[in-house]
Design an enzyme around this catalytic site. Structure first.
Site, PDB file in Angstrom:
ATOM      1  CG  HIS A 255       3.212   0.213   5.865  1.00 17.21           C
ATOM      2  ND1 HIS A 255       1.987  -0.111   5.323  1.00 17.21           N
ATOM      3  CD2 HIS A 255       4.119  -0.545   5.194  1.00 17.21           C
ATOM      4  CE1 HIS A 255       2.138  -1.022   4.368  1.00 17.21           C
ATOM      5  NE2 HIS A 255       3.429  -1.302   4.280  1.00 17.21           N
TER       6      HIS A 255
ATOM      7  CG  ASP B 201      -1.095   0.836   6.463  1.00 16.58           C
ATOM      8  OD1 ASP B 201      -1.491  -0.221   5.937  1.00 16.58           O
ATOM      9  OD2 ASP B 201      -0.037   1.389   6.156  1.00 16.58           O
TER      10      ASP B 201
ATOM     11  CB  ALA C 147      22.516   6.227   6.096  1.00 19.56           C
TER      12      ALA C 147
ATOM     13  CD  GLN D  98      16.663   6.148   1.565  1.00 15.57           C
ATOM     14  OE1 GLN D  98      17.251   5.114   1.880  1.00 15.57           O
ATOM     15  NE2 GLN D  98      15.431   6.130   1.092  1.00 15.57           N
TER      16      GLN D  98
ATOM     17  CD1 TRP E 165       4.676   5.462  -1.723  1.00  9.80           C
ATOM     18  CD2 TRP E 165       5.621   4.899  -3.662  1.00  9.80           C
ATOM     19  NE1 TRP E 165       4.370   6.445  -2.635  1.00  9.80           N
ATOM     20  CE2 TRP E 165       4.938   6.117  -3.847  1.00  9.80           C
ATOM     21  CE3 TRP E 165       6.290   4.340  -4.760  1.00  9.80           C
ATOM     22  CZ2 TRP E 165       4.910   6.794  -5.072  1.00  9.80           C
ATOM     23  CZ3 TRP E 165       6.269   5.012  -5.974  1.00  9.80           C
ATOM     24  CH2 TRP E 165       5.583   6.216  -6.124  1.00  9.80           C
TER      25      TRP E 165
ATOM     26  CB  SER F 246      13.437   3.927  -1.024  1.00  8.78           C
ATOM     27  OG  SER F 246      13.924   3.592   0.260  1.00  8.78           O
TER      28      SER F 246
ATOM     29  CD  GLU G 268      12.735   8.998   1.934  1.00  9.82           C
ATOM     30  OE1 GLU G 268      13.839   8.444   1.740  1.00  9.82           O
ATOM     31  OE2 GLU G 268      12.158   8.991   3.035  1.00  9.82           O
TER      32      GLU G 268
ATOM     33  CG  ASP H 228       4.651  -1.872  -2.577  1.00  8.00           C
ATOM     34  OD1 ASP H 228       5.526  -2.481  -1.943  1.00  8.00           O
ATOM     35  OD2 ASP H 228       4.402  -0.666  -2.396  1.00  8.00           O
ATOM     36  CD  GLN H 229      10.345  -4.085  -1.769  1.00  5.54           C
ATOM     37  OE1 GLN H 229      11.239  -4.796  -2.250  1.00  5.54           O
ATOM     38  NE2 GLN H 229      10.151  -3.974  -0.461  1.00  5.54           N
TER      39      GLN H 229
END
Length: 472
Positions: free
Chosen positions: A28, A132, A346, A348, A366, A368, A371, A387-388
């Site tokens: 977030h 948020d 890392a 990403q 979200w 990841s 992106e 939410d994944q």
């Protein structure tokens, strides 16, 4: 100095200020700070409110832009001490319950925020508060100020629409292509503990003033669901703004080579689309058994990989040592040249943007997901909580740019090495995977073009800025 997005931006008055209030979870924080970066490019003063610890964490990890933005101001406040247990890798559910104390502590930002807002509102024509949805109690004093506006929400339109669709009894939709993935949404039990549901409800009850919903998504692939959210009877007359992607869409290739991460140097030596990037975000803690199954699956797949092997964040990442995860003796030696294990944070975006990266095994948070979509990389979807799973459904059923990692241990079961191996082979070494890669690449190209002049996202951001600086 800030690079203005448009020549006319320098002529805009600075009597509109934007106050951004992110939730303190890493995903977030990342989204809303990046949104602040985008809006600062319109010469708008940006004020970001957070705890001292979490602002420090966010600035340490933010990636893809220069921190020296003269009109972005961080306001950092101490919160009461909280006792946060370490991540539990053996929990039957993957929700990061150990972070709930730090989440609750963030509610104490309400007092400092109210004082800051009162001061800012006296010096400007309009204050725009972007918060948020899990910071509702913090920003509830917005309603007491005559020149403050409150714009909220950051998620994909598909995920948001799926929750509203369920709340309304799962009505049949005229558009079969949209209805089908919603109707296929599996039922997930215990993905969010009751304690966190209570935390969510405490903030939802504070939505006394909401002039619009911001989504970190792009109409290129999510436009149909933005349209559904905009319909009367779904979200009423509340305006929906699709301003994503918030993350940068290009990578600075002129960086100091001495500061370049080792994973990128390793990728330089690999063939195009030959490497699968494996990482599960900042809230996932795997058991030793699951880690071993994943290691075996990666090795048996015969595919090249970068594996970011790190435990979930602690409540305060700057205090104490984290869990040291050990792999079976000899594993790293056996995969030398074929696989790289990284045990720290890392870069990403850089990894996903690299031409050698051809797949991404992800928890489908979200950040990841967005992106990966932006950089055109297909996903092996292994969602954990919240939410994944819905994000995974968007990727696998709507965009068709990913494949599920079996049943991904939805009942707390360990996902076996054979399932992991099969999924990797499908994604990286099959006609089906190649088709996913082509679709992902095309969508990524369109998303990146959307932020260019006259692109759909650029026009959406223009419209949003015009809305918040208006004089009526």
């Amino acid at each position: 100095m800030v690079t203005l997005l448009f020549p006319w931006a320098k002529y805009m008055d600075n009597d509109v200020m934007v106050v951004v209030v992110p939730f303190v979870a890493q995903g977030h924080l990342n989204q809303l700070i990046h949104l602040g970066r985008i809006l600062s490019g319109y010469n708008l003063p940006i004020h970001i409110v957070g705890t001292t610890t979490h602002n420090r964490q966010a600035k340490l990890r933010i990636h893809g832009w220069n921190h020296n933005y003269t009109n972005i101001h961080f306001h950092e406040f101490e919160t009461p001490h909280f006792d946060s247990p370490p991540p539990n890798p053996n929990s039957s559910t993957k929700f990061p319950s150990h972070l709930i104390p730090s989440f609750k502590a963030s509610s104490h930002l309400g007092g400092p925020f109210a004082k800051l807002l009162a001061g800012i509102s006296k010096t400007t024509r309009r204050v725009v508060v972007i918060h948020d949805y899990l910071m509702g109690t913090v920003v509830q004093d917005v309603v007491s100020l005559p020149n403050a506006e409150d714009v909220f929400h950051c998620a994909s339109a598909f995920t948001t629409c799926s929750y509203l669709w369920e709340e309304k009894g799962k009505p049949c939709l005229d558009d079969v292509e949209s209805y089908t993935p919603l109707s296929k949404m599996p039922i997930f039990q215990d993905l969010i503990p009751q304690e966190f549901w209570e935390f969510i409800y405490s903030h939802v009850g504070c939505e006394k003033f909401n002039s619009g919903n911001i989504h970190d998504t792009c109409k290129v692939f999510d436009g149909k669901f933005i349209d559904y959210l905009s319909k009367e009877g779904i979200s009423g007359s509340t305006k929906q703004w699709a301003l994503g992607p918030f993350n940068p869409v290009s990578i600075n290739k002129n960086e100091d080579p001495t500061k370049r991460h080792k994973s990128l140097n390793w990728l330089d030596k690999q063939a195009q689309n030959s490497v699968i990037y494996v990482v599960f975000g900042s809230t996932t803690s795997f058991s030793n058994e699951q880690i071993q199954e994943l290691a075996n699956g990666l090795e048996k797949s015969g595919q090249k990989f970068i594996w970011v092997l790190r435990d979930a964040d602690k409540g305060d990442i700057f205090k104490g040592e984290g869990r040291k995860i050990e792999l079976t003796k000899g594993f790293e030696e056996r995969v030398e040249g074929k696989g790289l294990v990284v045990r720290e944070w890392a870069p990403q975006l850089d990894v996903l943007a690299h031409v050698a990266t051809g797949g991404f095994m992800s928890h489908c948070g979200w950040n990841s997901s967005m992106e990966s979509i932006t950089m055109g990389v297909p996903i092996a979807a292994w969602p954990m909580h919240s939410d994944q799973p819905r994000n995974a459904t968007l990727i696998t059923e709507v965009l068709k740019t990913g494949v599920n990692v079996g049943d991904w241990g939805r009942n707390g079961d360990v996902v076996t090495s054979s399932v992991i191996e099969e999924t990797i082979r499908i994604l990286m070494d099959s006609d089906e995977g190649n088709e996913m890669r082509k679709r992902a690449k095309k969508i990524g190209e369109n998303v990146r073009r959307s932020v260019e002049e006259e692109g759909v996202t650029r026009m959406e951001i223009d419209a949003f800025v015009a809305h918040i600086i208006r004089h009526n």
